[in-house]
Every structure is written in C-alpha cells, then in structure tokens.
Design an enzyme around this catalytic site. Sequence first.
Site, mmCIF file in Angstrom:
data_model
loop_
_atom_site.group_PDB
_atom_site.id
_atom_site.type_symbol
_atom_site.label_atom_id
_atom_site.label_comp_id
_atom_site.label_asym_id
_atom_site.label_seq_id
_atom_site.Cartn_x
_atom_site.Cartn_y
_atom_site.Cartn_z
ATOM 1 N N HIS A 198 24.365 -21.174 42.998
ATOM 2 C CA HIS A 198 24.751 -22.144 43.927
ATOM 3 C C HIS A 198 24.975 -23.523 43.714
ATOM 4 O O HIS A 198 25.601 -24.137 43.989
ATOM 5 C CB HIS A 198 23.589 -22.020 44.972
ATOM 6 N N ASP A 214 20.356 -31.712 51.876
ATOM 7 C CA ASP A 214 19.397 -31.045 52.716
ATOM 8 C C ASP A 214 18.304 -30.417 52.026
ATOM 9 O O ASP A 214 17.577 -29.583 52.762
ATOM 10 C CB ASP A 214 20.277 -30.122 53.564
ATOM 11 N N HIS A 215 18.113 -30.861 50.874
ATOM 12 C CA HIS A 215 16.608 -30.164 50.254
ATOM 13 C C HIS A 215 15.921 -31.516 49.691
ATOM 14 O O HIS A 215 14.926 -31.228 49.446
ATOM 15 C CB HIS A 215 17.268 -29.128 49.036
ATOM 16 N N HIS A 250 20.854 -30.791 46.349
ATOM 17 C CA HIS A 250 21.695 -30.898 47.558
ATOM 18 C C HIS A 250 20.715 -31.828 48.628
ATOM 19 O O HIS A 250 19.428 -31.453 48.760
ATOM 20 C CB HIS A 250 21.818 -29.565 48.104
ATOM 21 N N ASP A 291 18.327 -22.045 47.984
ATOM 22 C CA ASP A 291 19.786 -21.315 48.517
ATOM 23 C C ASP A 291 20.192 -20.289 47.579
ATOM 24 O O ASP A 291 21.449 -19.996 47.735
ATOM 25 C CB ASP A 291 20.635 -22.379 48.850
ATOM 26 N N HIS A 329 16.810 -27.509 44.180
ATOM 27 C CA HIS A 329 18.054 -28.077 43.866
ATOM 28 C C HIS A 329 18.419 -29.375 44.412
ATOM 29 O O HIS A 329 17.496 -29.903 45.290
ATOM 30 C CB HIS A 329 19.059 -26.878 44.120
ATOM 31 N N HIS A 354 16.869 -21.458 54.754
ATOM 32 C CA HIS A 354 18.007 -21.674 55.951
ATOM 33 C C HIS A 354 17.900 -20.297 56.867
ATOM 34 O O HIS A 354 17.438 -19.306 56.443
ATOM 35 C CB HIS A 354 19.182 -21.806 55.610
#
Length: 242
Positions: free
Chosen positions: A113, A59-60, A57, A132, A55, A170
């Site tokens: 998400h 932090d990905h 985001h 996530d 996805h 995570h």
Amino acid sequence: MVEIARVPVLNDNYVWLIHDEASGETAAIDPAVGQPVLDAAAARGWRITQIWNTHWHPDHIGGNAEIKAATGCKITAPAAEAGKIPTLERAVSEGDKVSLGGIEAEVFEVPAHTAGHIAYHLPSEKVVFVGDTLFAMGCGKLFEGTAEQMYGNMKRLEALPADTKVYCAHEYTLANARFAITVEPDNQDLQRRFAEVVAAREAGEATVPTDIGLERATNPFMRASSIAELAERRAAKDSFRG
C-alpha cells in the site's frame, strides 16, 4: 488487562486506542485527527502516552502533532517512511519490539500500500493492527508496491492464529463484501457474512475488528492462490462499481 476502543473519524477512518490498565499507558493507532481522539481518551479517563503509525498517509498521521502537543506522547512509525512523518521519534523496522506497559508488539514490515508500511502484532493479546494492508474482505490498494508484496503480506497474516483480532483503519467492509461475492458467489461462508455485514451497516454498526479465521474463509485477496490471481483481483476491485 488491555482494552481497545474504536474512534470513528473523518468519513470512514477508525483510530484505535489501546489501553494497558496495569501501567496506565494508552497508545493511539494511526490518529487521522487530534481533538476527537484526545476527547475519546479523556472520556474513558485515559491519557495518551504513545502514538503508533503504520504508514505515512495524512489520514493516518494527521493528528500526531496535536496529540503530542497536548500530551507529550512518544511517536513510533516506520523507519522506511521517516522522511514523510516529521513528528516521528522512534523509527522501527521488521522484528523491532514496541512496548505499552508490560505488553509487547512486534513490528511486521508489510509493504505494498505504501513502500514502508508496517503492522503491529501483539501475540499475548492475539491482536494485530494492520493499517491499510488488510481489510475485512479486502486489502489495500497497491499505491507504492507490488502484487507480489501484497501476496506475501496476505500469506504472512493468514499464518497468524485464527482467533487473532484484526484492527484495520477503515470501514470498507460493505464495499469489499459486494466485490468479494462476485469473485466467489458459491462461497457459503461469504454469503452468510455478506448478509451479516448488510444488516450491521443498516443498523449503523461497525464491522471491524475482524479476525484471521473470518478472513481465511471470506477474503478474496487472502484466498488468492497465486500472485497473478491477487493482481487480477486487485485490478478488478480497483475498477469495481458494484
């Protein structure tokens, strides 16, 4: 033979490297950053040839551009989020296949998400990379989707073989366990797992990957009996401070 390596980055992110020995190909799953992932691959004598994003985001996908610049790798990401992932080269949707050497991953659409979130299921390896969507004893926050969608995701993942390894992005397990035990305080499987997670974290050990069998027994979101129950549990977790 496939080997999977964990690369801890930022505060609690895990980037996964999956290496196909036969072809020499290596994919980085959801690289939050660049250099630590490149270093981890180099330390193993691997060269990253692909990136698979679940996805959009930051932090990905934050390491996408740096890793591509260093390696020339190909970047695969969800078609529904193509506009938010500028480095994307191959956009994939439900049922598409992604190959790493001779290993094939099937794309699952698992929105909730984020609206276009996907997972990569490698049936031959009994592995699923879920980003996530599913966590050890948890699920992702409903930032762009609904409890109905997340409930469908839980049922779909629950149907995978019990020994399927689940690689999430995570280290949330201890916090998730603290909440889960309030939902099912009499669940003996959960009590045992809670103790194991506490011990592992006190020893500085990672608690993922998990597996589908463990989640069936201890994950309050996978164990929710209805959309309404999942929604209630997600709302409670969002405000939980235990």
